[in-house]
Design a protein around this motif. Structure first.
Motif, PDB file in Angstrom:
ATOM      1  N   CYS A 166     -33.155  -2.558  56.877  1.00 27.58           N
ATOM      2  CA  CYS A 166     -34.278  -2.259  55.976  1.00 27.58           C
ATOM      3  C   CYS A 166     -34.658  -3.492  55.150  1.00 27.58           C
ATOM      4  O   CYS A 166     -33.944  -4.497  55.158  1.00 27.58           O
ATOM      5  N   GLY A 175     -26.823   3.414  51.513  1.00 33.41           N
ATOM      6  CA  GLY A 175     -27.111   2.482  50.408  1.00 33.41           C
ATOM      7  C   GLY A 175     -28.337   2.804  49.578  1.00 33.41           C
ATOM      8  O   GLY A 175     -28.637   2.074  48.617  1.00 33.41           O
ATOM      9  N   CYS A 176     -29.055   3.856  49.904  1.00 37.41           N
ATOM     10  CA  CYS A 176     -30.347   4.108  49.233  1.00 37.41           C
ATOM     11  C   CYS A 176     -30.200   4.470  47.755  1.00 37.41           C
ATOM     12  O   CYS A 176     -31.027   4.089  46.940  1.00 37.41           O
ATOM     13  N   GLN A 218     -35.075  -1.083  45.419  1.00 42.46           N
ATOM     14  CA  GLN A 218     -36.419  -0.980  46.017  1.00 42.46           C
ATOM     15  C   GLN A 218     -36.765   0.454  46.432  1.00 42.46           C
ATOM     16  O   GLN A 218     -37.755   0.669  47.140  1.00 42.46           O
ATOM     17  N   LYS A 219     -35.941   1.398  45.977  1.00 45.17           N
ATOM     18  CA  LYS A 219     -36.121   2.783  46.445  1.00 45.17           C
ATOM     19  C   LYS A 219     -37.519   3.332  46.145  1.00 45.17           C
ATOM     20  O   LYS A 219     -38.115   4.038  46.979  1.00 45.17           O
ATOM     21  N   CYS A 277     -39.845   2.591  48.772  1.00 44.62           N
ATOM     22  CA  CYS A 277     -39.405   2.939  50.130  1.00 44.62           C
ATOM     23  C   CYS A 277     -39.507   4.430  50.453  1.00 44.62           C
ATOM     24  O   CYS A 277     -39.955   4.804  51.524  1.00 44.62           O
ATOM     25  N   THR A 278     -39.096   5.285  49.527  1.00 45.89           N
ATOM     26  CA  THR A 278     -39.070   6.720  49.862  1.00 45.89           C
ATOM     27  C   THR A 278     -39.176   7.601  48.620  1.00 45.89           C
ATOM     28  O   THR A 278     -38.789   7.195  47.524  1.00 45.89           O
TER      29      THR A 278
END
Ligand code: SF4
Length: 478
Positions: A348, A374-375, A380-381, A384-385
């Motif tokens: 990612c 690792g999320c 940068q979460k 990203c989602t």
């Protein structure tokens, strides 16, 4: 000074001129004549290619095929108009030896010889190939909608039927209210009488029954729409800014060398998603090559079709349509993740590795899912989602073919740009110059025959623009 004078109508000629003298050497009818004469009509399975011993002699199918090719070349497609031409047009008289079949014979020939006419169209493609007119390396595939003999008003989809029935119910209710009022009040001269209202209500009830019948037909057939005039035609979108029309979807593959049509198909599929594989493989077989590059637009982007092409020696070039919901929401798209085929993992943008977790089946496709632990701690979460548990990626089992295609598209943008100019030319010529953008007949078998003639004549016109008639006739004779 006097004007140029013609021959007086009453003037007698001692030695009648032959029809052949009216047809100059470079006239395209000589090529039509030579091409049809070169065909083995029995082998192509034309009806009545062998005359019976007894009974009334039929017209030779070659003569009727010549008449149709001549007609389509000169924007005359109706059997009644062709009958007229056979009686007054010197080129047709030359071509048919002054035979003048009636319109029914002409129409029956087209109706009864659909498959044979398609084979004759393919024979012409073979002639083009033998003359070296195909490049055989690059073809463009595209589809266009050709209007069917069926108005929009005589086509019904499920939502349209629902709306119409609601509207009819509303009208019936309104008339019933009026009827109640009419029963109670004195008859007003400006208002319909109770009798007239009853008639209107009956008509609406009959109409509703017809809608119900159509709805029942749709439920039984599992179809999403029904067309009443031409049952095979479907309501299709014809492009941005135009209203949908009841049409057929015509597919063609065009060779890059001389913009000749390699192959064609008529379907009633409302989109192009399942057309790439069959069209590309048939083009490759027709051209008789081991490998072929194919250009198509985003409407053909379907992983199974791309995989079918790759497994059959065809390399498609289709730009990826922007469908990613993540991108639309301003999040990282799948292309921001790097796939490593060696380890079967994604990396990612934050450098975390997403590994394969499980597999499922969705919309008839095998899908593999990838996640990382690792999320939760990722800075940068937000980019990203929106999923609290972290980002989940999915991958089709045949996605490697799409990735290889994306690489080809990125590497050769100039090749992808050629698509429009290659494939829009034939459709533009057929619809505007040849005025054949709508069908005259009904039923998919009949419109396929019409399209075979249109494609044959498009190729013939194109070939006549590339070489002179005499050398083409000579090539057929060798
Ligand atoms: S949220 Fe997860 S997948 Fe997305 S960048 Fe961060 S670690 Fe990578």
């Amino acid at each position: 000074m006097s004007f140029v004078q013609g021959v007086h109508r009453d003037q007698l000629v001692m030695f009648p001129e032959s029809l052949d003298e009216y047809i100059r050497d470079g006239n395209p009818v000589r090529f039509i004549d030579a091409f049809v004469d070169s065909l083995d009509l029995r082998d192509l399975q034309f009806e009545r290619a062998i005359a019976k011993e007894t009974g009334r002699p039929p017209y030779f199918p070659g003569d009727l095929l010549k008449l149709y090719i001549y007609g389509y070349l000169n924007h005359i497609r109706s059997s009644r108009k062709l009958e007229k031409e056979a009686n007054r047009n010197v080129e047709v008289m030359w071509l048919l030896g002054k035979l003048a079949p009636d319109f029914k014979t002409i129409a029956d020939f087209r109706r009864d010889n659909g498959e044979a006419i398609l084979r004759a169209c393919r024979e012409f493609t073979t002639v083009c190939r033998e003359m070296g007119l195909f490049g055989g390396q690059l073809v463009a595939i595209d589809g266009s909608r050709f209007k069917a003999v069926n108005s929009r008003e005589r086509n019904f989809t499920r939502p349209k039927l629902k709306k119409l029935m609601e509207k009819t119910d509303k009208k019936i209710r309104a008339y019933l209210q009026e009827l109640d009022a009419a029963d109670e009040e004195e008859t007003d001269i400006d208002h319909p009488t109770a009798e007239e209202l009853r008639e209107k209500i009956e008509k609406l009830k009959t109409r509703k029954l017809a809608y119900q019948e159509l709805q029942h037909r749709l439920e039984e057939s599992g179809e999403s729409q029904v067309s009443l005039t031409d049952p095979d035609a479907r309501l299709m979108w014809r492009g941005v800014g135009s209203l949908p029309e009841v049409s057929y979807n015509v597919q063609i593959s065009v060779d890059a060398k001389n913009k000749l049509i390699v192959d064609h198909e008529v379907t009633n599929a409302c989109n192009d998603e399942e057309q790439l594989g069959p069209m590309a493989i048939r083009a490759k077989e027709t051209l008789g090559v081991e490998k072929l590059e194919v250009l198509a637009d985003k409407g053909y982007y379907a992983s199974e079709q791309v995989a079918t092409c790759a497994e059959n020696g065809v390399s498609p070039y289709i730009p990826k349509p922007e469908k990613s919901s993540s991108k639309r929401e301003g999040l990282y798209g799948k292309e921001d993740f790097r796939y490593d085929p060696e380890t079967d993992c994604y990396v990612c943008p934050a450098g975390q590795v997403l590994t394969y977790r499980y597999r499922s089946h969705r919309d008839g496709r095998d899908i593999r899912y990838y996640t990382t632990g690792g999320c939760k701690r990722c800075s940068q979460k937000d980019r990203c989602t929106r999923n609290k548990r972290g980002r989940k990626l999915w991958r089709r089992v045949d996605e490697a073919y799409l990735e290889a295609m994306a690489q080809r598209v990125r590497g050769q943008p100039e090749k992808v740009k050629q698509r429009k100019s290659l494939v829009e030319h034939p459709f533009g010529t057929m619809k505007h110059s040849m005025k054949q953008g709508d069908f005259l007949t009904r039923g998919i078998a009949n419109v396929r025959t019409e399209m075979s003639l249109t494609v044959l004549v498009y190729n013939l016109k194109r070939v006549l623009g590339l070489k002179d008639t005499q050398s083409l006739v000579a090539a057929l004779e060798t």
